[in-house]
Structure formats: structure tokens, C-alpha cells
Scaffold this active site. Structure first.
Site, mmCIF file in Angstrom:
data_model
loop_
_atom_site.group_PDB
_atom_site.id
_atom_site.type_symbol
_atom_site.label_atom_id
_atom_site.label_comp_id
_atom_site.label_asym_id
_atom_site.label_seq_id
_atom_site.Cartn_x
_atom_site.Cartn_y
_atom_site.Cartn_z
ATOM 1 N N THR A 154 -24.018 -11.667 -45.138
ATOM 2 C CA THR A 154 -24.004 -11.455 -46.590
ATOM 3 C C THR A 154 -25.273 -10.662 -46.857
ATOM 4 O OG1 THR A 154 -25.235 -13.481 -47.070
ATOM 5 C CG2 THR A 154 -22.835 -13.659 -47.129
ATOM 6 N N HIS A 155 -25.243 -9.785 -47.835
ATOM 7 C CA HIS A 155 -26.379 -8.892 -48.136
ATOM 8 C C HIS A 155 -26.801 -8.112 -46.893
ATOM 9 C CE1 HIS A 155 -26.910 -11.415 -51.785
ATOM 10 N NE2 HIS A 155 -26.667 -12.410 -50.952
ATOM 11 N N SER A 276 -22.074 16.353 -30.579
ATOM 12 C CA SER A 276 -22.887 17.201 -31.449
ATOM 13 C C SER A 276 -23.031 18.568 -30.791
ATOM 14 C CB SER A 276 -24.258 16.551 -31.628
ATOM 15 O OG SER A 276 -25.231 17.526 -31.893
ATOM 16 N N LYS A 282 -25.302 12.671 -28.288
ATOM 17 C CA LYS A 282 -24.568 12.123 -29.432
ATOM 18 C C LYS A 282 -23.095 11.846 -29.161
ATOM 19 C CE LYS A 282 -25.737 11.676 -33.266
ATOM 20 N NZ LYS A 282 -26.119 12.675 -34.268
ATOM 21 N N ASN A 284 -20.260 10.740 -31.963
ATOM 22 C CA ASN A 284 -20.190 10.463 -33.403
ATOM 23 C C ASN A 284 -18.844 9.879 -33.831
ATOM 24 O OD1 ASN A 284 -22.753 11.561 -33.690
ATOM 25 N ND2 ASN A 284 -21.944 13.623 -34.043
ATOM 26 N N GLU A 289 -16.000 8.575 -40.666
ATOM 27 C CA GLU A 289 -16.764 9.226 -41.742
ATOM 28 C C GLU A 289 -15.829 10.043 -42.623
ATOM 29 O OE1 GLU A 289 -20.406 11.155 -40.060
ATOM 30 O OE2 GLU A 289 -19.904 9.850 -38.393
ATOM 31 N N TYR A 316 8.343 15.585 -72.550
ATOM 32 C CA TYR A 316 7.797 16.371 -71.446
ATOM 33 C C TYR A 316 6.804 17.412 -71.940
ATOM 34 C CZ TYR A 316 7.326 19.540 -67.496
ATOM 35 O OH TYR A 316 6.808 20.312 -66.499
ATOM 36 N N LYS A 324 1.937 16.664 -59.284
ATOM 37 C CA LYS A 324 2.427 16.804 -57.910
ATOM 38 C C LYS A 324 1.361 17.027 -56.868
ATOM 39 C CE LYS A 324 6.708 17.947 -59.719
ATOM 40 N NZ LYS A 324 6.043 18.023 -61.044
HETATM 41 N N1 ARG Z 1 8.056 22.501 -62.433
HETATM 42 C C1 ARG Z 1 8.139 21.616 -63.544
HETATM 43 C C2 ARG Z 1 7.323 20.352 -63.258
HETATM 44 O O1 ARG Z 1 6.942 20.162 -62.160
HETATM 45 C C3 ARG Z 1 9.570 21.231 -63.775
HETATM 46 C C4 ARG Z 1 9.939 20.877 -65.183
HETATM 47 C C5 ARG Z 1 9.818 22.012 -66.077
HETATM 48 N N2 ARG Z 1 10.479 21.866 -67.310
HETATM 49 C C6 ARG Z 1 10.290 22.723 -68.288
HETATM 50 N N3 ARG Z 1 10.997 22.566 -69.306
HETATM 51 N N4 ARG Z 1 9.405 23.652 -68.196
HETATM 52 O O2 ARG Z 1 7.014 19.591 -64.119
#
Ligand code: ARG
Length: 456
Positions: A154-155, A276, A282, A284, A289, A316, A324
Site C-alpha cells: 500500500t502506498h 536500446s 537495455k 525495455n 509502456e 440526426y 466512427k
Molecule cells: N455518413 C453519415 C454518418 O456517418 C451517414 C448519415 C448521413 N445522413 C445525412 N442525412 N447526411 O453519420
């Protein structure tokens, strides 16, 4: 020309198109997009919205696109707006008029929400499997080390004796919770949004349940606005992955310390370490890391999407396209880290003697020494103080509790007897901690066996 050309009288500026386009990263969802479109075509024809012969042409066309992508015959067009537009345009190129019917009663807004859910459902299963494989490695390592005494800290100060198995089993618990979290997130990802259309559903007589079932979803979304604008499940997954990375990073930090000359508790296999360019001596622990470093990057993705979503009104908005790169990168990173750390831990050598030596040096049996006095009727607070004085004496005289003469013990308090030595023997100290969840061999072995039985 883009799909939406009707409303426009000018070509899109190349910079706008490049800025807007997501195909360079969303092309990874091509399988989901095709699968989703096949189910959509089936549903449309079942409901009498398109003809059976259109359905057949669409399915055939989509399957040929799938095959050509997989065989690298068809390349993704970098000028396409996204994977959805690319596949639809390609379909129409291949089958003509019927291709134009596919997008009936559908919007890219529900299409992209569908594709990402399908894609992530699959990715969650992959992460889970990689986690299970790693847990099994930890369990096997633990199995070999139920008697390997090491200091518990601990610590960052040596505190009480444990075994290396017990220490590893703490990580097993963390990763099991990670598995649970992933399963819960899977449940909230496994909800089909298709039929929400752009935002307000549709006037066509859709069979949403049929389409969801075709695609292997257990439920459908209840509100069309939410169906197209919910990204909670992605944020949840980013959070699950961040926690996994945090656990991997804590373990990495320990492995880095343990492989230093200061500790030398383990030695990494040559094939999982690096040298290294200048210092010939060394070796590593770069992998660990990098895992520690990549954890920062995954946290970044989580914060990024939380921030993207916090100001977007319903439903939307294009901001959501930013989900994404964050989630794809996080998924790839965690899978990469799990599949790399796994063989590294499996092949690392545990230097049991060094762990034991460290355990002998830190007075980590001082609590047991105090407990001994408690058994002899001394109140714990007094016992605590007496042992504190004994430790001070040992430090000043370069002794350990194990090597201190009984006469000296007795000098501090006559209640000490010869049985003190077995009482503070490190193996005994560990095995007496036989409470459920404790480091005693019996307890840890039970845990290892029940986990192995569940996971293998
Ligand atoms: N490429 C767009 C996205 O990833 C798809 C949806 C686009 N829809 C629109 N009405 N522009 O969100």
C-alpha cells in the site's frame, strides 16, 4: 453526381466533398450495410412495397458487390460520400431501375444507426473473446504461483505478505467486471433502429419486427427520433473500453516496475521486449509502456464523443459522423493491446526467489507479530505499539523479525515465546489469511478453479 443532385444546380466543391465524406473510415461497415439492405429489400417486398422481382435483383446485386469487395475487384471510391451511398450507387450501376427502389422507406439516418449497431455488436463479441483469453492466461499463471510469496503493497510500501497468484487474481476480478459491462452494453446495442427513417418514421406499411429479426436483433427502438439520434451505446462501449484500458494500464505499470532492476520480480521473454539503440545492456518493456500510453488515446475518444453529443439537438446532425473514428480506433486499440499483452504475460518468467527476498525484507509480518500478542491477551493498540518498537530496533540493528533473538523479543514484552517464529513465518502468515477472498493457497486455488471451470 451525388444522390441528392435534384435540389442543386451546381456541382459540389471538391473541398466540401472531401470534408464531408466518411468513406475513408466507414467503409469497414460494408458487410453490415449490405446485410442491412438485403433485409430491407426482403421486408419491402414482403409488405408489397416493392415487387418480388425487384427484391431478387437487389439481393443478387448486393451479393455480387459483397463478393467483389472481398476479392478486391471493387475498390471503395474515395469520392463517395459514405459507404451507404457508395453501395447504393454501385447497385444501381449494376442492376438499373430496381436498385433505385431499395432506399424506399429508409433514410441514411436510420441506415447508419443500424450499420453501426450491427458492426459494434460483432466487435463487442471479439473484445469479449480477447478478454476471456487473457483472463485464462492470468488464471494459468496464477495456478503456477499459489505459493509464490511476494510483498503486498500500500502506498508503494511493503505492507503484508500475499502470493503472486493472489495479486494476479485481483486483475482477474477486474477483467471479469469488464466482461459483465460489455455484456450489458451488448444488450443496449442489440436494438434495431431501422424504420425510424429520417426522423419521423414513415407512411409506408413497414414490418419493423420482421426486419429486426432478419438481422438478428432482439428488440426494436421505440421512438423514431431517438432511433436515429441515440449514440449512448457507443459512448457506453467507449467507457467500457476505457475501463479495460485503465485495468491493462495498471497491470502494465506493475509489469514495468517488476521488470526493473530495483524490483526484478519478473523477466519478460526476449521476444516480447525491445533493446536500446545506444545502451547495449537495455531490455525495455515497450509493450506495456505503449499500452499505458494508448490508454490516454482511448480516454480521448470517450471524451470526444461525450462532447460531440452534448450539444446536438434532436434528431440526426452531421456531428454524429464523428462517432466512427473514435469508436473504431478504440475498438482496434483495445483488441491490439489484449492480443499483445496476452502472450507477453504467458511467457514472462516469474522470479520467485526475488519476490521472496523482497517479502523477507519489508517487515510485512509485523501485523502478524502484533496479532500474536493479541492472542496472548495484549490489547491490539498496545501490541501495535510494542511491535512498532521492535521494528525500529530491527531497522537500527539490521535484523528481520524472523532473525531476532527470543531474548530480545522478551525484552520488549515477556509474553513472547518460541512459537513466535512459526507465527511470523511468511508462508504461515499467508495461509492463515484463509478468509474468503484472502491470499491463503486454499482460497486462491478455489477461485482459480471455479473461474477456469466457467471460462474454459
Ligand atoms: N455518413 C453519415 C454518418 O456517418 C451517414 C448519415 C448521413 N445522413 C445525412 N442525412 N447526411 O453519420
Amino acid at each position: 453526381m451525388p444522390m441528392w443532385e435534384g435540389r442543386f444546380s451546381k456541382q459540389i466543391d471538391k473541398r466540401t466533398n472531401d470534408f464531408n465524406s466518411s468513406i475513408r473510415f466507414d467503409h469497414v461497415m460494408y458487410k453490415e450495410d449490405i446485410k442491412g439492405s438485403i433485409a430491407h429489400a426482403k421486408m419491402l417486398s414482403k409488405q408489397g412495397i416493392i415487387l418480388k422481382e425487384d427484391e431478387e435483383k437487389i439481393i443478387k446485386g448486393l451479393n455480387s458487390i459483397l463478393k467483389d469487395i472481398e476479392n478486391h475487384v471493387l475498390e471503395f471510391d474515395p469520392n463517395a460520400e459514405d459507404i451507404h451511398m457508395f453501395i447504393e450507387a454501385e447497385l444501381t450501376k449494376r442492376i438499373g431501375q430496381s436498385g433505385k427502389k431499395l432506399h424506399t422507406a429508409r433514410s441514411r439516418n436510420d441506415q447508419v444507426a443500424l450499420d453501426i449497431r450491427m458492426y459494434l455488436k460483432n466487435q463487442i463479441l471479439i473484445i469479449k473473446q480477447n478478454l476471456i483469453d487473457f483472463i485464462i492466461t492470468l488464471l494459468n499463471k496464477a495456478k503456477e504461483n499459489t505459493e509464490t510469496i511476494m510483498p503486498g503493497y500500500t502506498h508503494m510500501q511493503r505492507a503484508q505478505p500475499i502470493t503472486f497468484a493472489h495479486h494476479l487474481m485481483a486483475y482477474v476480478e477486474m477483467f471479469k467486471r469488464d466482461l459483465e459491462r460489455l455484456s450489458e452494453t451488448y444488450g443496449r446495442t442489440d436494438i434495431c433502429p431501422i424504420g425510424s427513417c429520417a426522423l419521423a418514421g414513415t407512411t409506408y406499411n413497414l414490418d419493423r419486427l420482421f426486419e429486426a429479426k432478419e438481422l438478428g436483433f432482439s428488440k426494436i427502438t421505440n421512438n423514431s427520433l431517438d432511433g436515429v439520434s441515440d449514440r449512448d451505446f457507443i459512448i457506453e462501449l467507449l467507457s467500457d473500453i476505457s475501463i479495460i484500458m485503465m485495468h491493462l494500464s495498471r497491470l502494465s505499470e506493475e509489469i514495468i516496475l517488476w521488470s526493473s532492476w530495483e524490483f526484478k520480480f519478473i523477466e519478460l521473454d526476449d521476444s516480447f521486449s525491445t533493446g536500446s539503440s545506444i545502451m547495449p545492456q537495455k531490455k525495455n518493456p515497450d509493450i506495456t509502456e505503449l499500452i499505458r500510453g494508448k490508454t490516454g488515446r482511448v480516454y480521448g475518444s470517450l471524451i470526444s464523443l461525450l462532447t460531440v453529443m452534448k450539444g446536438t439537438p434532436l434528431a440526426y446532425n452531421k456531428d454524429m459522423q464523428e462517432d466512427k473514428e473514435s469508436i473504431f480506433d478504440a475498438v482496434n486499440t483495445v483488441n491490439l493491446c489484449l492480443t499483445t499483452i496476452n502472450p507477453m504475460v504467458a511467457t514472462m518468467k516469474v522470479l520467485k526467489e526475488n519476490m521472496k527476498k523482497a517479502a523477507e525484507k519489508g517487515f510485512i509480518n509485523a501485523t502478524d507479530c502484533a496479532d500474536y500478542l493479541v492472542e496472548k491477551g495484549i490489547p491490539f493498540r498496545d501490541a501495535y505499539k510494542i511491535v512498532g518498537n521492535i521494528v525500529k530496533y530491527c531497522i537500527e540493528n539490521d535484523k528481520t523479525l524472523e532473525s531476532l533473538d527470543l531474548s530480545i523479543y522478551k525484552h520488549f514484552i515477556p509474553s513472547f515465546d518460541n512459537d513466535i517464529y512459526s507465527h511470523i513465518n511468511l508462508i504461515n502468515c499467508v495461509n492463515k489469511r484463509n478468509v474468503i477472498g484472502g491470499p491463503a493457497k486454499e482460497q486462491v486455488e478455489k477461485q482459480i478453479m471455479s473461474n477456469l471451470a466457467k471460462l474454459t
